[in-house]
Design an enzyme around this catalytic site. Structure first.
Site, PDB file in Angstrom:
ATOM      1  CE  LYS A  91      -0.509   0.428   4.938  1.00 44.70           C
ATOM      2  NZ  LYS A  91       0.034   1.732   5.228  1.00 44.70           N
ATOM      3  CD  GLU A 108       1.275   3.133  14.582  1.00 45.35           C
ATOM      4  OE1 GLU A 108       2.253   2.421  14.350  1.00 45.35           O
ATOM      5  OE2 GLU A 108       0.834   3.965  13.780  1.00 45.35           O
ATOM      6  CG  ASP A 133      -0.325   5.041   7.265  1.00 42.71           C
ATOM      7  OD1 ASP A 133       0.210   4.341   6.377  1.00 42.71           O
ATOM      8  OD2 ASP A 133       0.118   5.103   8.433  1.00 42.71           O
ATOM      9  CG  HIS A 177      -3.672  -1.793   8.603  1.00 42.74           C
ATOM     10  ND1 HIS A 177      -3.218  -2.624   7.601  1.00 42.74           N
ATOM     11  CD2 HIS A 177      -2.641  -0.956   8.878  1.00 42.74           C
ATOM     12  CE1 HIS A 177      -1.973  -2.286   7.299  1.00 42.74           C
ATOM     13  NE2 HIS A 177      -1.605  -1.270   8.053  1.00 42.74           N
ATOM     14  CE  LYS A 193       1.781   6.807  12.178  1.00 39.21           C
ATOM     15  NZ  LYS A 193       2.320   5.462  12.031  1.00 39.21           N
TER      16      LYS A 193
HETATM   17  C1  BG6 Z   1       1.609   0.501   8.580  1.00 37.19           C
HETATM   18  C2  BG6 Z   1       1.437   1.989   8.609  1.00 37.19           C
HETATM   19  O1  BG6 Z   1       0.769  -0.066   7.617  1.00 37.19           O
HETATM   20  O2  BG6 Z   1       1.301  -0.049   9.852  1.00 37.19           O
HETATM   21  C3  BG6 Z   1       2.299   2.601   9.704  1.00 37.19           C
HETATM   22  O3  BG6 Z   1       1.822   2.531   7.352  1.00 37.19           O
HETATM   23  C4  BG6 Z   1       2.057   1.928  11.022  1.00 37.19           C
HETATM   24  O4  BG6 Z   1       2.060   3.999   9.797  1.00 37.19           O
HETATM   25  C5  BG6 Z   1       2.168   0.410  10.871  1.00 37.19           C
HETATM   26  O5  BG6 Z   1       3.040   2.392  11.949  1.00 37.19           O
HETATM   27  C6  BG6 Z   1       1.798  -0.294  12.164  1.00 37.19           C
HETATM   28  O6  BG6 Z   1       1.962  -1.666  12.029  1.00 37.19           O
HETATM   29  P1  BG6 Z   1       1.998  -2.608  13.305  1.00 37.19           P
HETATM   30  O7  BG6 Z   1       2.065  -3.984  12.761  1.00 37.19           O
HETATM   31  O8  BG6 Z   1       3.215  -2.199  14.098  1.00 37.19           O
HETATM   32  O9  BG6 Z   1       0.740  -2.333  14.079  1.00 37.19           O
END
Ligand code: BG6
Length: 513
Positions: A176, A244, A263, A268, A366
């Site tokens: 993506k 996050e 994003d 997701h 974030k």
């Molecule tokens: C990614 C995003 O798809 O997933 C990021 O582009 C994000 O911004 C990341 O930090 C988080 O992934 P995970 O597996 O650490 O939750």
């Protein structure tokens, strides 16, 4: 056929090919990575490839070809991959595994519009087919910005590398963002599908590679306990959170102009919603699974008015735990005028009998309070409460919480009597934790997905239709945000006030995970 005469894991006579518990092993094949010097390849893809090799799941002749602008030799590339594997692999670093993997590595130097370099790549693959037994089976991993997809797909087509034959397959794996909105996603799909048939396209949504996400299907459809309650008669609302604690550190170039909704929500979180809300598929073949996801996504839309049902924010300086961190606008490489959001929330609804009237709240951000991804299915209050208000003052709503990460597991939250002579009912948690119940370690999402792509197992990859439907859901929200500024929230908090207002209007509050 492999020219290697040593017994290979996929012909190992000690493995029972009927044993479905063993992971399948990829047949003769290789992978070309475009964007191999990028952050994702270094942190995730290369360690995952090493881990797969270490677990004996790659064929012994597996070959890895990097393509990039740098003027690297084979040994420069090997050194780079080794450093990435040593730093990021989940499994122990073993010299013998490494040596066998490194033998099949090559680096081809060139730009994306360089015909001669792509011809050189084609020759390199042919050569590896002969020397390593990759049998013409190649996966092309596009870990590059989408504006370079056209050039690379065109080159793969021109040089004859994109075309599968009866004997040999060719696949493309795409990272993506799949577009910026519905129109650009459609255009991107048209472009990719013009070169690779949809059955050879593997779009990565790494959340689908996570064990806990796959467990949503087991939890819902392997048990009798949950599904009877999984509908608007009992469910009050659903909260899907991906929080996050990190900031944008070093990713400004990618993130500015994209923001949290594109994003994370478009891919997701909408995929999580589809798995939580969809009907039971008649089987778990990719086609049946995708058909159910498409059905549910087609019935999903934003709740209006968007000014009240969505929220967006941008973090300012604040305390993240014991550390004082900068705001987005002060971060290096970020345009201080940027209106890109680092927090996004929205309310979606599903027009079906099962979900009529049930809000699905999605949020991501974030620099929030802590790193956590979870899905909370929150239940309505009992229709009659035989206890008095003071007895149930500490009783909240029942909930089933699927904790995707960290502390992977499932929590059931319900009321229980507090020990003592008075009748007081308070919320308690019944807690299933992966780490306590299983000794097996979960593979990293990228291990699972790379292996599945090599095995032609497409269940965990969103189709072009799913991607376009997700944009169709998100586009009106993004448009409504165009003329507004994101609201500031201090780092270390749980997002802007408008996100709390979005729920309190319906008498709801966000769970504090
Ligand atoms: C990614 C995003 O798809 O997933 C990021 O582009 C994000 O911004 C990341 O930090 C988080 O992934 P995970 O597996 O650490 O939750």
């Amino acid at each position: 056929m492999s020219t290697n005469t040593t017994p290979t894991p996929w012909t190992n006579p000690l493995r029972d090919p009927q044993d479905k518990r063993l992971p399948r092993i990829a047949g003769p094949s290789g992978m070309v990575i475009f964007g191999v010097t990028g952050d994702l390849a270094r942190r995730k893809l290369l360690p995952a490839i090493y881990d797969l090799a270490n677990r004996g799941l790659l064929p012994p002749g597996f070959s890895l070809v990097g393509y990039g602008r740098r003027k690297w030799s084979k040994s420069d590339f090997e050194k780079y991959v080794r450093e990435a594997a040593e730093a990021g692999a989940r499994t122990e670093f073993r010299e013998n595994v490494w040596e066998r993997l490194a033998e099949g590595m090559e680096f081809v130097s060139g730009n994306f519009d360089d015909d001669a370099a792509f011809d050189n790549l084609a020759d390199t693959l042919k050569n590896l087919d002969k020397t390593r037994g990759t049998a013409g089976n190649w996966a092309f991993y596009l870990s590059i910005p989408p504006d370079s997809f056209a050039a690379v797909c065109h080159q793969l087509e021109r040089s004859g590398m994109a075309e599968s034959s009866e004997e040999a397959w060719r696949r493309v794996i795409i990272e993506k963002p799949f577009g910026h909105d519905l129109e650009s996603a459609h255009e991107l799909n048209r472009l990719v599908n013009g070169v690779f048939p949809e059955s050879s396209v593997f779009r990565i949504d790494h959340y689908l590679g996570k064990e806990t996400v796959q467990n949503i299907l087991a939890l819902r459809f392997a048990n009798q306990l949950f599904e009877p309650l999984w509908n608007s008669n009992y469910v009050d609302h659903v909260q899907i959170t991906m929080a996050e604690d990190i900031g944008l550190g070093g990713r400004a170039g990618y993130y500015d102009g994209i923001g949290a909704a594109r994003d994370v929500i478009q891919n997701h979180l909408i995929q999580l919603l589809a798995l939580v809300a969809m009907e039971e598929p008649i089987s778990f073949t990719p086609e049946q699974l995708q058909a159910e996801k498409i059905k549910i996504l087609s019935a999903t839309k934003p709740r209006y008015p968007l000014a009240e049902t969505t929220a967006r924010g941008q973090y300012s300086a604040g305390w993240q735990g014991s550390e004082y961190v900068q705001g987005l606008r002060e971060e290096e490489g970020f345009n201080p005028e940027s209106t890109t959001e680092t927090f996004a929330a929205c309310t979606l609804e599903i027009t079906s009998r099962r979900w009529a009237g049930v809000p699905f709240y999605l949020r991501t951000g974030k620099r929030l309070g802590r790193r956590v991804t979870e899905i909370a299915v929150v239940f309505k209050d009992a229709p009659h409460q035989p206890f008095t208000d003071d007895m149930t003052a500490s009783l909240g709503q029942n909930a089933i919480v699927i904790r995707v990460q960290p502390d992977e597991g499932v929590i059931i939250r319900f009321g229980s009597k507090v020990p003592g002579s008075a009748m007081e009912v308070r919320d308690v948690n019944m807690d299933f934790s992966y780490s306590e119940s299983f000794t097996e370690e979960s593979p990293e999402a990228y291990e699972r997905l790379i292996l599945d792509a090599l095995l032609d197992e497409s269940s965990l990859f969103p189709t072009n239709k799913e991607v376009e439907l997700s944009w169709r859901i998100l586009d009106p929200i993004l448009e409504s945000w165009e003329s507004s500024q994101p609201e500031e929230y201090p780092a270390g908090t749980w997002g802007p006030k408008s996100a709390d207002d979005m729920l309190s209007r319906n008498g709801h509050t966000w769970r504090r995970p």
